[in-house]
Design a protein around this motif. Structure first.
Motif, PDB file in Angstrom:
ATOM      1  N   VAL A  80       0.817  -1.212   0.000  1.00 39.64           N
ATOM      2  CA  VAL A  80       0.000   0.000   0.000  1.00 39.64           C
ATOM      3  C   VAL A  80       0.851   1.262   0.000  1.00 39.64           C
ATOM      4  CG1 VAL A  80      -1.704   1.335   1.324  1.00 39.64           C
ATOM      5  CG2 VAL A  80      -1.990  -1.138   1.060  1.00 39.64           C
ATOM      6  N   HIS A  81       1.875   1.289   0.855  1.00 36.62           N
ATOM      7  CA  HIS A  81       2.612   2.535   1.070  1.00 36.62           C
ATOM      8  C   HIS A  81       3.987   2.598   0.406  1.00 36.62           C
ATOM      9  CE1 HIS A  81      -0.497   3.688   3.855  1.00 36.62           C
ATOM     10  NE2 HIS A  81      -0.322   2.566   4.534  1.00 36.62           N
ATOM     11  N   GLY A  82       4.579   1.456   0.069  1.00 39.89           N
ATOM     12  CA  GLY A  82       5.932   1.466  -0.477  1.00 39.89           C
ATOM     13  C   GLY A  82       6.027   1.126  -1.952  1.00 39.89           C
ATOM     14  N   ALA A  83       5.316   0.082  -2.361  1.00 42.72           N
ATOM     15  CA  ALA A  83       5.438  -0.399  -3.741  1.00 42.72           C
ATOM     16  C   ALA A  83       5.111   0.660  -4.798  1.00 42.72           C
ATOM     17  CB  ALA A  83       4.582  -1.647  -3.945  1.00 42.72           C
ATOM     18  N   PRO A  84       4.094   1.504  -4.592  1.00 43.80           N
ATOM     19  CA  PRO A  84       3.821   2.513  -5.621  1.00 43.80           C
ATOM     20  C   PRO A  84       4.990   3.473  -5.853  1.00 43.80           C
ATOM     21  CG  PRO A  84       1.929   2.281  -4.182  1.00 43.80           C
ATOM     22  CD  PRO A  84       3.053   1.508  -3.550  1.00 43.80           C
TER      23      PRO A  84
ATOM     24  N   ASP B 294      -1.471  -3.449  -8.722  1.00 45.58           N
ATOM     25  CA  ASP B 294      -1.409  -2.484  -9.826  1.00 45.58           C
ATOM     26  C   ASP B 294      -2.382  -1.335  -9.613  1.00 45.58           C
ATOM     27  OD1 ASP B 294       0.651  -3.643 -11.197  1.00 45.58           O
ATOM     28  OD2 ASP B 294      -0.575  -4.374 -12.864  1.00 45.58           O
ATOM     29  N   ALA B 295      -3.536  -1.621  -9.033  1.00 44.46           N
ATOM     30  CA  ALA B 295      -4.497  -0.546  -8.743  1.00 44.46           C
ATOM     31  C   ALA B 295      -3.893   0.440  -7.745  1.00 44.46           C
ATOM     32  CB  ALA B 295      -5.802  -1.125  -8.210  1.00 44.46           C
ATOM     33  N   LEU B 296      -3.100  -0.066  -6.815  1.00 46.90           N
ATOM     34  CA  LEU B 296      -2.414   0.818  -5.869  1.00 46.90           C
ATOM     35  C   LEU B 296      -1.350   1.654  -6.578  1.00 46.90           C
ATOM     36  CD1 LEU B 296      -1.977  -1.717  -2.952  1.00 46.90           C
ATOM     37  CD2 LEU B 296      -3.424   0.329  -2.926  1.00 46.90           C
ATOM     38  N   ARG B 297      -0.746   1.081  -7.629  1.00 49.07           N
ATOM     39  CA  ARG B 297       0.315   1.785  -8.355  1.00 49.07           C
ATOM     40  C   ARG B 297      -0.226   2.743  -9.403  1.00 49.07           C
ATOM     41  NH1 ARG B 297       4.667  -1.166 -10.926  1.00 49.07           N
ATOM     42  NH2 ARG B 297       3.048  -2.185 -12.138  1.00 49.07           N
ATOM     43  N   THR B 298      -1.460   2.527  -9.872  1.00 49.30           N
ATOM     44  CA  THR B 298      -1.977   3.309 -11.001  1.00 49.30           C
ATOM     45  C   THR B 298      -3.205   4.145 -10.684  1.00 49.30           C
ATOM     46  OG1 THR B 298      -3.423   1.509 -11.736  1.00 49.30           O
ATOM     47  CG2 THR B 298      -1.205   1.579 -12.685  1.00 49.30           C
TER      48      THR B 298
ATOM     49  N   ARG C 296      -7.248   3.563  -5.028  1.00 47.33           N
ATOM     50  CA  ARG C 296      -6.216   3.058  -4.105  1.00 47.33           C
ATOM     51  C   ARG C 296      -6.831   2.659  -2.767  1.00 47.33           C
ATOM     52  NH1 ARG C 296      -3.466   7.620  -5.988  1.00 47.33           N
ATOM     53  NH2 ARG C 296      -3.666   8.576  -3.940  1.00 47.33           N
ATOM     54  N   LYS C 297      -7.766   3.446  -2.277  1.00 51.31           N
ATOM     55  CA  LYS C 297      -8.418   3.115  -0.997  1.00 51.31           C
ATOM     56  C   LYS C 297      -9.177   1.792  -1.103  1.00 51.31           C
ATOM     57  CE  LYS C 297     -11.408   4.924   2.562  1.00 51.31           C
ATOM     58  NZ  LYS C 297     -12.809   4.919   2.708  1.00 51.31           N
TER      59      LYS C 297
ATOM     60  N   GLU D 200      -8.292  -1.923   0.725  1.00 48.87           N
ATOM     61  CA  GLU D 200      -9.275  -2.687   1.502  1.00 48.87           C
ATOM     62  C   GLU D 200      -9.410  -4.113   0.967  1.00 48.87           C
ATOM     63  OE1 GLU D 200     -12.897  -0.398   1.303  1.00 48.87           O
ATOM     64  OE2 GLU D 200     -12.036   1.259   2.464  1.00 48.87           O
ATOM     65  N   LEU D 201      -9.546  -4.239  -0.339  1.00 50.43           N
ATOM     66  CA  LEU D 201      -9.692  -5.558  -0.957  1.00 50.43           C
ATOM     67  C   LEU D 201      -8.437  -6.401  -0.757  1.00 50.43           C
ATOM     68  CD1 LEU D 201     -11.481  -4.501  -4.273  1.00 50.43           C
ATOM     69  CD2 LEU D 201     -12.504  -5.687  -2.308  1.00 50.43           C
ATOM     70  N   LEU D 202      -7.287  -5.784  -0.879  1.00 52.84           N
ATOM     71  CA  LEU D 202      -6.024  -6.497  -0.687  1.00 52.84           C
ATOM     72  C   LEU D 202      -5.903  -6.969   0.760  1.00 52.84           C
ATOM     73  CD1 LEU D 202      -3.570  -7.296  -2.364  1.00 52.84           C
ATOM     74  CD2 LEU D 202      -2.533  -5.127  -1.756  1.00 52.84           C
ATOM     75  N   GLY D 203      -6.269  -6.114   1.698  1.00 51.19           N
ATOM     76  CA  GLY D 203      -6.234  -6.488   3.105  1.00 51.19           C
ATOM     77  C   GLY D 203      -7.133  -7.692   3.400  1.00 51.19           C
ATOM     78  N   GLU D 204      -8.335  -7.686   2.814  1.00 52.53           N
ATOM     79  CA  GLU D 204      -9.248  -8.812   2.988  1.00 52.53           C
ATOM     80  C   GLU D 204      -8.643 -10.102   2.454  1.00 52.53           C
ATOM     81  OE1 GLU D 204     -12.872  -7.799   0.973  1.00 52.53           O
ATOM     82  OE2 GLU D 204     -13.296  -6.133   2.320  1.00 52.53           O
ATOM     83  N   ARG D 205      -8.055 -10.025   1.263  1.00 50.07           N
ATOM     84  CA  ARG D 205      -7.534 -11.231   0.630  1.00 50.07           C
ATOM     85  C   ARG D 205      -6.262 -11.742   1.300  1.00 50.07           C
ATOM     86  NH1 ARG D 205     -11.116  -8.937  -2.128  1.00 50.07           N
ATOM     87  NH2 ARG D 205     -12.200  -9.929  -3.842  1.00 50.07           N
TER      88      ARG D 205
END
Length: 183
Positions: free
Chosen positions: A81-85, A157-161, A167-168, A172-177
């Motif tokens: 969430v915070h570093g990869a982008p 990729d959604a977090l990066r683009t 991104r929000k 959330e979806l990434l955290g769930e998965r």
């Protein structure tokens, strides 16, 4: 002194850095903790050597649990969430045929609408959209080969683009998965 390397007496040190494909391995280890290198290679479309090197770098970065081949889900999520982008900024190119990614991926069906499509380039792709350089060269093979990993990488990729709203939702979806990988 070589750029990125430092010499102290007769010892030479080089700063290790994560590579984009390391995130592919980290995501897969969140899905299948403890996976062996040949299995990782098979399901990530990376070589066994690339997987081995990724695990080494992920351990150094503390994204893997000590003495285990499984991710620290909390740290992986924070990094995605915070570093990869910032560490792996998205490279968006021209319109091509490909596999949907980012906000265009199936995981966002019914949640978001956008006129612009984003894709990982693939000659026999079914969707036309602006190309996004994937985190791993053969990522476009993942929808059929490894749907769970495909979903995690498209959320990454959604977090990066994406816009702040995208991104929000992706976070959330990434955290769930990641916290419930069998879901």
């Amino acid at each position: 002194m070589i750029h990125g390397s430092y010499t102290f007496g007769t010892l030479m040190f080089k700063q290790p850095t994560l590579r984009p494909s390391d995130l592919v391995v980290a995501c897969q280890l969140a899905i299948t903790p403890g996976a062996q290198f040949l299995e990782l290679s098979s399901v990530t479309c990376l070589s066994a050597g690339e997987c081995h090197n990724a695990v080494r770098r992920l351990r150094l970065s503390k994204l893997l649990l000590p003495a285990e081949r499984s991710t620290s889900v909390e740290l992986l999520l924070q990094f995605l969430v915070h570093g990869a982008p910032f560490a792996f900024p998205a490279v968006i190119g021209q319109e091509v045929a490909g596999v949907p990614t980012g906000h265009s991926a199936p995981v966002f069906d019914g949640l978001l609408e956008s006129a612009e499509q984003l894709v990982w380039p693939q000659a026999d792709g079914t969707v036309r959209g602006r190309s996004v350089v994937p985190l791993a060269p053969r990522a476009a093979e993942l929808p059929e080969k490894n749907p769970k990993l495909y979903e995690l990488l498209t959320l990454s990729d959604a977090l990066r683009t994406g816009t702040a709203r995208v991104r929000k939702l992706a976070a959330e979806l990434l955290g769930e998965r990641l916290t419930k990988p069998s879901a």
